[in-house]
Every structure is written in C-alpha cells, then in structure tokens.
Design a protein around this motif. Structure first.
Motif, PDB file in Angstrom:
ATOM      1  N   TYR A 181       0.175  10.468   0.136  1.00 41.70           N
ATOM      2  CA  TYR A 181      -1.128  10.711  -0.488  1.00 41.70           C
ATOM      3  C   TYR A 181      -1.065  11.785  -1.566  1.00 41.70           C
ATOM      4  O   TYR A 181      -1.662  11.632  -2.625  1.00 41.70           O
ATOM      5  CB  TYR A 181      -2.125  11.108   0.601  1.00 41.70           C
ATOM      6  N   HIS A 195     -10.360   6.703  -3.622  1.00 43.57           N
ATOM      7  CA  HIS A 195      -9.299   6.595  -2.619  1.00 43.57           C
ATOM      8  C   HIS A 195      -8.047   7.371  -2.987  1.00 43.57           C
ATOM      9  O   HIS A 195      -7.077   7.369  -2.242  1.00 43.57           O
ATOM     10  CB  HIS A 195      -8.981   5.120  -2.373  1.00 43.57           C
ATOM     11  N   GLY A 196      -8.084   8.038  -4.132  1.00 45.13           N
ATOM     12  CA  GLY A 196      -6.949   8.868  -4.516  1.00 45.13           C
ATOM     13  C   GLY A 196      -7.409   9.893  -5.550  1.00 45.13           C
ATOM     14  O   GLY A 196      -6.687  10.217  -6.487  1.00 45.13           O
ATOM     15  N   GLY A 197      -8.612  10.376  -5.388  1.00 45.10           N
ATOM     16  CA  GLY A 197      -9.141  11.377  -6.317  1.00 45.10           C
ATOM     17  C   GLY A 197      -9.593  10.776  -7.647  1.00 45.10           C
ATOM     18  O   GLY A 197      -9.513   9.564  -7.854  1.00 45.10           O
ATOM     19  N   ALA A 247      -4.354   6.116  -6.063  1.00 49.99           N
ATOM     20  CA  ALA A 247      -4.175   5.092  -5.029  1.00 49.99           C
ATOM     21  C   ALA A 247      -3.848   3.746  -5.665  1.00 49.99           C
ATOM     22  O   ALA A 247      -3.584   2.777  -4.956  1.00 49.99           O
ATOM     23  CB  ALA A 247      -5.425   4.977  -4.166  1.00 49.99           C
ATOM     24  N   ARG A 305       2.244   1.749  -3.466  1.00 49.33           N
ATOM     25  CA  ARG A 305       1.359   2.135  -4.564  1.00 49.33           C
ATOM     26  C   ARG A 305       0.650   3.465  -4.334  1.00 49.33           C
ATOM     27  O   ARG A 305       0.305   4.141  -5.292  1.00 49.33           O
ATOM     28  CB  ARG A 305       0.344   1.031  -4.853  1.00 49.33           C
ATOM     29  N   ALA A 306       0.432   3.835  -3.080  1.00 54.04           N
ATOM     30  CA  ALA A 306      -0.480   4.958  -2.856  1.00 54.04           C
ATOM     31  C   ALA A 306       0.065   6.104  -2.001  1.00 54.04           C
ATOM     32  O   ALA A 306      -0.573   7.137  -1.889  1.00 54.04           O
ATOM     33  CB  ALA A 306      -1.769   4.440  -2.213  1.00 54.04           C
ATOM     34  N   MET A 307       1.219   5.947  -1.418  1.00 58.00           N
ATOM     35  CA  MET A 307       1.718   6.989  -0.515  1.00 58.00           C
ATOM     36  C   MET A 307       2.950   7.685  -1.094  1.00 58.00           C
ATOM     37  O   MET A 307       3.647   7.091  -1.913  1.00 58.00           O
ATOM     38  CB  MET A 307       2.046   6.369   0.845  1.00 58.00           C
ATOM     39  N   TYR A 315       0.806  -1.214   0.000  1.00 60.89           N
ATOM     40  CA  TYR A 315       0.000   0.000   0.000  1.00 60.89           C
ATOM     41  C   TYR A 315       0.845   1.272   0.000  1.00 60.89           C
ATOM     42  O   TYR A 315       0.574   2.212  -0.751  1.00 60.89           O
ATOM     43  CB  TYR A 315      -0.969  -0.016   1.191  1.00 60.89           C
ATOM     44  N   PRO A 335       1.896  10.362  -4.752  1.00 64.32           N
ATOM     45  CA  PRO A 335       1.929   8.894  -4.742  1.00 64.32           C
ATOM     46  C   PRO A 335       2.927   8.309  -5.744  1.00 64.32           C
ATOM     47  O   PRO A 335       3.221   8.902  -6.776  1.00 64.32           O
ATOM     48  CB  PRO A 335       0.492   8.508  -5.136  1.00 64.32           C
TER      49      PRO A 335
END
Lengths: 197, 412
Positions: A138, B101-103, B199, A134-136, A131, A141
């Motif tokens: 925010y 979850h990420g726009g 995300a 892939r996503a941080m 996670y 990313p």
C-alpha cells in the motif's frame, strides 16, 4: 450552373449518409448533444503505439490472459510476505491491522459469513495477482517483481487452504486454481420496478 | 483554501495560529497589493458596525464566511458530505464526498493521456486538450458510494448515516463520442476503466453503459474537476455506484468479458438471500433522507419545515412521502422543480409540531415504481445481512425537549 447545384446536393447527401450518427441512445438527455450532423471523425487524438499500450496494459484476467512470464513458490512468498506485507496484514494474515487475508472457506459460510477473507470470499485467483501487482504494498505500490507477486499469491493461496505448499504459481498454474467462494457469486438479480431485492 | 480553525481533524490549533489572542474568527483579508492573507478578527472588531467600516476590496478568489464551518468528516478511507449543513441540492465542490483506494494523485494536466484499446479498430490516445475539443455535455446528477449506510446509534447525523452522496454539474465528453473515434468491435460487451492513482484502481463496465450515458468529465460545477474528484478527468456513470465512476481515468480496455478486478469481486459485492453474493449490482436504488430536523438539530414547538433530499439511480424521483407519526400516516411532500433524472431532488413538508415526542421519516418513489423500503423489509429481502446498496428509510425521533435523534435499527 445546374451541374454545380446537383454536385452540391450530392455532396450534402453524401455527408449526411456517410455520417455515422449515434442512434442507439435511449435517454432523452443524450439526444440534446447529438442534434447536428457529426463528422465520421473529429480528427482528435492519435493512434496508440504497441509499446505505449504494453506499458500500461497490466491487467490479468481469470482465464490467465495478461499473466507475465516467471513463477513463484509458497516458501519464497512467505519470506516476501513477512518482509513487505506483514506490517499491515499481520504475520499470520489474520491479525491486521488492515484487511484480514487468511480465513479458510467453510460450507457454513454460505449461510452466515464472518469477516471476508481471500479464502472465504475472493472468487478468482487471478484477482490476487492483478491486485497485488497494481496496488501493493500500500505504501510502496507497483514495486514488486513478477516473481514476487507470483510468490506472494502462492503463499496466500496456501495459507487459505486452497493450494498445496509445493505448487509453483505461474501463468499456466494460476488460472487453474478454483476458488471455493466462486460458486456463491451471482450477477445482479434486481429486475427493476417495485421489487425490493 | 487551507482549513483554518475550530473543526475536528484540524492540525492547526487556534492557539498556534493566533498566539492566543482573544480572537472571534479568522477571515481572509486582502493586502494593498492584492495578496490574500489569513487574518484574525478580534471580538472588538466584530462588534464594529459593518456600515461604519470600509470592507476589503474585490478579491481574486471568493471565500466562505468565517461564521460558516461546514466540513467533511474524514476517516482512513472516505470523507463524508455534511448533508445537514447544506441547502438545495448542489454540493459545493470542496464538500463533495471522497472515497479513494490509494490516496489522491497529483497529475500534470499537460502530461495527462487517456488510452482506449482492446477490441477497437484503432487504439488511440487522447490528451486533455483533445478531450476538451470534442463536443461537450453538462449534466447535473448525484454520485453515491454504494457503501453508504450507517444506522447503529442515536447520535448519527445525516452526514454520518449517508454522507457518501453528493451532487454536481459535471461537464465532459460522452464516452460514446470517443467510442466512435476508436471504432468499437461489435462483439465487445465490457470495458475496463483504470485510474492513475496509487491503487491503479479498475472496474469492469458493460459496454452498453459506455454507449448510453457514460461521460468522461473534466469539469465539476463550472471549474476543473477537483483533485479529490479525479482531476484532470474521470468517468461519470449516471445513477451507478460511485466506484464505477473511475477517477483519474487513464486507460479504457474494450473486451468481451469482465475482468473480475478486486473492487468488483472482494469489494462492492453484497450478500443476498440464499447464501449468495451479488456482483455487478451497479444501479443505485431510490433513497431519501430528512436533513432537517435531524440530529444534531434541536427544534421548537410550532411550524417546522421538514426538508430533505431524495434520489434514484433508476431515473427521476416522482414522489416523496413524509410521516410525522411514526409511519401511521403519510403525506406527500413538495418536490423542488425541476426534478432531474438521476439527481438529488429537494423535498419539503410543512409540519406543525405539537411538542409531543414522535417519529418523522421520509420515503422516496421513483419513476420505475420503486418505493424506498423500511430497514426490516430490506434486511429480510437480503436474507438477513447488510452490505452495499443499503437504502432504508431513515427514522428520526423528535423528543419532547426538541432534541432529534436517529432511531437506530442497524446492528453496526
């Protein structure tokens, strides 16, 4: 002439039996789209090249599959966390403003759970790597190196009392981490019908 | 269309937009060259007899009446459908709930590709053009976020209680059609679906659902899927929690085990009885809500048509019962036909209100024999905690003065 006809019949038979028709679909709805004979392939799309798959295939599983080379330490992780994560999750990982990350697991959690944290709720350590990678962060990313992701993962596991401060996280050690909340997870136990569950 | 005026969250203040003129409404008007512009309508213009004034010519795009202002209710993470402002069962695409979850990513349809790989004979890439050439299917069904319950105060509208459900006609290619093209390994049991949002959101889905009725949808209510809904292509899993219907889907990886992604472990799992946490609870149980009369509506004594929607992720709704006396007795509501599988179903019940304070409520039953539970029953069945998949009966208090309020049962 009859030979031509026989040939034609054989061809038709061939097409019918050769067609890998979808037959497992139980819903009445789906039956409506597959009412005619389908070819074995529609010839659409193209074969994906290995490098195309590799460039997208970033997932990491609990067994460690997908983890890249490299490693990270708790100390490195602390510095990266302060620089890149603390603005949303707080310097100690508890004060927000967004998602509380730190909170150790207590056996009493299985009865009355407070706010979900990595320590008291996340069932797999691999998910942290996957996670964060892939996503941080925010607002930025997909910018962390694998060393950075390993390090932040190590730091957060340490902060949640799951690993010792000296353990180095890499593709070998991360899958060995056992998360305390994992034992609480069960698969969907609703069995249908009138039962309220 | 840009938001125009007079709703919460609008950044454009009426004064800025119109220079403080005595404006009654803002409409879209067409210039002589066919260009559509925002135009302020003054009070004086409004009172003109519409039969004595030539209206604008046919336009290139339709607009909502300036007198109608249904809006979604956005928060940091979601945006809710105004159920109390809608009629029938279809959600206008611009009012479909949002949860991402990420726009919302901006994706060029010409560059869009869907990769299917993993336990397949032949890993393949499909463009949007490819997807549209395959045999297509249209299906009207609801999509609902499994975190769709609020009930802690009296002044909550249906939108605030459970506005994370919406209904559309989705069109696309069945995932099973694409599975045939790539050749799924018979040992495969799961697949990962991944979006191309910020995300790069992922969910693991049992392969059977992929074979059964999962759709890769590129159209919604007759037009391309909206960006907020996954443009240019998303998964739609009939009856399953919204989060599994991965938007902006770019990759499907076929596997023999689940991937344990963040959304299926730390999120979208719920505490259940015995101190356990339930995971992979995909199916949405049956639910209903009275959308009229409901807060903030005000009613008058006499005949009232109680209206609402009911739905179940397990199949068709077979019955909705309405009580107008606090649950003492129940009446069968009329269901609007055709009743579709895994779809919002309209119900109505004609009620003569005597003007006394009372409580009205509805409960849905589906074809599997499931009856929507009361809050208390559900809470007890879950071991005392709320969470995802919470679908209790919603009770409305109709006060003597005609005001309608939620009977709040939840702690938060």
């Amino acid at each position: 002439m009859w030979i031509v006809r026989l040939f034609f019949i054989l061809m038709v038979l061939f097409v019918y039996t050769g067609c890998d028709k979808l037959n497992s679909d139980p819903s009445e709805f789906a039956g409506s789209y597959d009412s005619s004979v389908w070819p074995a392939t529609f010839g659409l799309g193209r074969v994906a090249l290995a490098r195309e798959i590799d460039s997208l295939n970033i997932d990491v599983r609990p067994d460690g599959e997908g983890l890249p080379e490299g490693s990270g330490t708790v100390l490195q992780g602390k510095h990266i966390y302060i620089a890149k994560c603390a603005i949303c999750h707080g310097h100690t990982g508890t004060e927000g403003p967004y998602a509380k990350l730190v909170g150790a697991f207590y056996e009493s959690d299985s009865i009355q759970r407070g706010e979900k944290t990595i320590g008291n709720y996340w069932p797999y350590a691999s998910t942290l790597y996957d996670y964060i990678n892939r996503a941080m962060p925010y607002n930025n990313p997909g910018t962390l190196t694998s060393e950075e992701v390993y390090s932040i993962t190590a730091f957060l596991l340490y902060r949640n009392n799951i690993i010792d401060s000296t353990i180095v996280m890499d593709a070998r050690t991360l899958p060995q981490v056992i998360m305390p909340a994992q034992k609480l997870f069960i698969n969907d136990d609703r069995t249908g019908g009138s039962e309220i569950r | 269309m840009k938001p125009i005026e007079g709703y919460p969250g609008s950044k454009i203040k009426r004064r800025t937009l119109l220079g403080g003129a005595a404006t009654a409404a803002v409409v879209l008007a067409q210039t002589a060259f066919g260009k559509v512009m925002q135009k302020a309508v003054t009070q004086a213009e409004l009172i003109v007899d519409p039969t004595k004034k030539l209206g604008p010519p046919p336009g290139a795009i339709g607009t909502r009446s300036p007198f109608e202002k249904p809006f979604k209710l956005p928060s940091d993470t979601s945006s809710r459908t105004p159920l109390q402002d809608l009629f029938g069962t279809l959600t206008p695409s611009d009012l479909h709930y949002e949860r991402h979850h990420g726009g919302v990513p901006l994706i060029d349809p010409d560059k869009y590709e869907l990769l299917i790989h993993g336990m397949v004979k032949k890993p393949m890439i499909f463009t949007l053009r490819d997807l549209k050439k395959f045999p297509s299917v249209s299906r009207t069904m609801f999509l609902e976020c499994s975190g769709n319950f609020r009930g802690s105060k009296e002044t909550l509208s249906p939108q605030e209680i459970c506005g994370l459900t919406s209904q559309s006609e989705w069109t696309g290619v069945m995932l099973s059609t694409l599975f045939r093209e790539v050749g799924i390994d018979p040992r495969a049991t799961w697949f990962l679906a991944e979006g191309s949002d910020a995300a790069v959101m992922t969910r693991s889905i049992p392969i059977d659902k992929g074979w059964q009725d999962t759709m890769v949808a590129y159209a919604q209510n007759g037009e391309a899927v909206r960006p907020e809904q996954g443009y240019p292509a998303r998964l739609v899993l009939p009856g399953w929690e919204g989060n599994t219907c991965v938007k902006w889907v770019r990759r499907i990886e076929v596997s023999d085990k689940p991937f344990m992604t963040r959304e299926e472990t730390s999120k979208y799992t719920e505490p259940v009885t015995g101190g356990k946490i339930r995971q992979f609870s995909f199916v949405m149980d049956a639910r209903s809500i009275i959308t009229y009369p409901a807060y903030p509506a005000k009613v008058e004594k006499g005949w009232i048509e109680i209206r609402g929607i009911a739905w179940s992720g397990r199949g068709k709704v077979v019955k909705v019962e309405v009580s107008t006396n606090g649950g003492n007795t129940w009446n069968e509501a009329l269901l609007q036909v055709p009743v579709l599988d895994k779809a919002h179903t309209g119900f109505r019940f004609l009620w003569r209100w005597n003007g006394e304070t009372t409580e009205i409520m509805s409960r849905a039953m589906d074809e599997t024999g499931y009856t929507q539970p009361f809050y208390k029953t559900l809470l007890e069945a879950r071991g005392g905690t709320g969470g995802y998949h919470f679908n209790p009966v919603t009770k409305w208090i109709v006060q003597k003065n005609g005001e309608v309020y939620l009977h709040p049962e939840a702690k938060k």
